[in-house]
Design an enzyme around this catalytic site. Structure first.
Site, PDB file in Angstrom:
ATOM      1  N   HIS A   1       0.739  -1.031  -0.090  1.00  8.14           N
ATOM      2  CA  HIS A   1      -0.119   0.056   0.049  1.00  8.14           C
ATOM      3  C   HIS A   1       0.757   1.286  -0.233  1.00  8.14           C
ATOM      4  O   HIS A   1       1.272   1.807   1.250  1.00  8.14           O
ATOM      5  CB  HIS A   1      -0.817   0.003   1.157  1.00  8.14           C
TER       6      HIS A   1
ATOM      7  N   HIS B   1       1.073   5.192  -2.515  1.00  7.54           N
ATOM      8  CA  HIS B   1       0.636   6.015  -3.637  1.00  7.54           C
ATOM      9  C   HIS B   1       2.016   6.739  -4.171  1.00  7.54           C
ATOM     10  O   HIS B   1       3.174   6.788  -3.640  1.00  7.54           O
ATOM     11  CB  HIS B   1      -0.357   7.177  -2.832  1.00  7.54           C
TER      12      HIS B   1
ATOM     13  N   ARG C   1     -10.435   0.428  -5.827  1.00  8.65           N
ATOM     14  CA  ARG C   1     -10.668   0.745  -4.514  1.00  8.65           C
ATOM     15  C   ARG C   1     -11.980   1.916  -4.305  1.00  8.65           C
ATOM     16  O   ARG C   1     -12.051   2.688  -5.313  1.00  8.65           O
ATOM     17  CB  ARG C   1      -9.304   1.514  -3.892  1.00  8.65           C
TER      18      ARG C   1
ATOM     19  N   HIS D   1      -6.178  -0.620   6.223  1.00 10.88           N
ATOM     20  CA  HIS D   1      -5.645   0.008   7.393  1.00 10.88           C
ATOM     21  C   HIS D   1      -6.440  -0.493   8.723  1.00 10.88           C
ATOM     22  O   HIS D   1      -6.704   0.345   9.409  1.00 10.88           O
ATOM     23  CB  HIS D   1      -5.656   1.549   7.435  1.00 10.88           C
TER      24      HIS D   1
ATOM     25  N   ASP E   1       2.080   2.670   3.423  1.00 14.07           N
ATOM     26  CA  ASP E   1       1.187   3.874   3.039  1.00 14.07           C
ATOM     27  C   ASP E   1       2.062   5.191   2.726  1.00 14.07           C
ATOM     28  O   ASP E   1       1.483   6.161   2.910  1.00 14.07           O
ATOM     29  CB  ASP E   1       0.291   4.248   4.383  1.00 14.07           C
TER      30      ASP E   1
ATOM     31  N   ASN F   1      -2.794  13.075   4.092  1.00 14.81           N
ATOM     32  CA  ASN F   1      -4.120  13.089   5.125  1.00 14.81           C
ATOM     33  C   ASN F   1      -3.916  12.557   6.551  1.00 14.81           C
ATOM     34  O   ASN F   1      -4.755  11.778   7.184  1.00 14.81           O
ATOM     35  CB  ASN F   1      -5.517  12.370   4.616  1.00 14.81           C
TER      36      ASN F   1
END
Length: 299
Positions: free
Chosen positions: A34, A36, A127, A184, A254, A259
């Protein structure tokens, strides 16, 4: 406070630009399931609907981090900062030479031809968000119907939801035609412990082998950051999940941590694996065999 800004003209740095090496040595073919990638914005423009503008976190920075951490495989999850234009992830998949795959963001009414194109490009799932701060969808019935079209493409469903929603989403998601990956650890509040109703519902849901869970986010669900945090509450829940459901757990950093309340140290997240997967068998399942079985990396 959170490394966020409401002014879209002010880019937010969400990751440590000078990462350190971890003490834990990962097994060969270890997978970060996971992450980005953001931009560069000059090549892959950010969506007008984004909630913030990130400092570019391109594939080259990700690849360098993984070399430092000892990670050889990866799954890149499309971010809402790029919206439904999955080209930034597709570009990273091509550059990853088979060791990097993707999960796309698509509308519920996405065309079959686009799903076929994404599957051929190395996307293994799609997703959907059920997060208030991400303006997520609530059309769970439409999403479950979409899984019928994912099945022939061997794509799975990935969901990201507020922890309290597990009680209403469990039943409809159980009707999915494809495996369902929960992000998560269901975004529970780890400080409430394993007996809290939301985490108990997650444990109950995983009795159904249709479901997988990412034991990523020990730094997110451990709600109160500390100086040099070790995230003991998040680690405790992750360890329980891996011990109880060793064949259904995945792990990820992650990166680049959008955020968030703070910028975590990726080396700390890797080092925590020694407290989450307590045996070499569990470590291999979590980082190698489980992601390989779900994402189908090519030899």
């Amino acid at each position: 406070m959170a490394p966020m800004a409401t002014d879209l003209a002010s880019p937010v740095l969400t990751y440590n630009p000078h990462p350190t090496a971890p003490a834990v040595r990962l097994p060969p073919n270890a997978c970060d399931s996971h992450v980005h990638v953001f931009g560069p914005g000059s090549q892959f423009p950010y969506a007008s609907t984004r909630g913030f503008t990130p400092v570019d976190a391109p594939k080259e920075t990700l690849f360098a981090l993984h070399r430092l951490l000892g990670i050889e495989r990866c799954v890149i999850v499309q971010s809402l900062v790029h919206g439904f234009d999955n080209s930034v992830v597709e570009d990273a998949i091509r550059a990853g030479c088979g060791n990097y795959l993707g999960v796309a963001l698509v509308p519920v009414n996405v065309a079959d031809t686009e799903l076929q194109r994404l599957a051929a490009a190395g996307f293994r799932g799609v997703r959907f968000n059920f997060m208030k701060h991400l303006a997520g969808t609530t059309d769970v019935d439409g999403i479950v119907a979409l899984t019928q079209r994912l099945k022939p493409l061997n794509m799975h469903l990935q969901v990201h939801f507020e922890s309290s929603l597990i009680h209403s989403l469990a039943e409809p998601l159980s009707r999915s035609a494809v495996p369902v990956v929960i992000d998560h650890m269901g975004r529970v509040d780890a400080t409430l412990g394993a007996n809290h109703a939301d985490f108990a519902a997650l444990m109950q849901l995983l009795k159904n082998p249709l479901f997988r869970v990412k034991v990523s986010g020990i730094d997110r669900i451990n709600a109160v950051p500390r100086p040099n945090p070790s995230y003991p509450d998040g680690i405790a829940l992750a360890k329980l999940l891996v011990h109880t459901y060793p064949e259904q757990c995945l792990w990820g950093t992650d990166w680049p941590h959008p955020n968030h309340t703070h910028v975590p140290d990726d080396a700390t997240l890797v080092n925590a694996l020694s407290s989450i997967a307590l045996t070499s068998t569990h470590m291999h399942q979590l980082l190698v065999s489980n992601p390989n079985n779900l994402y189908r990396f090519q030899a």
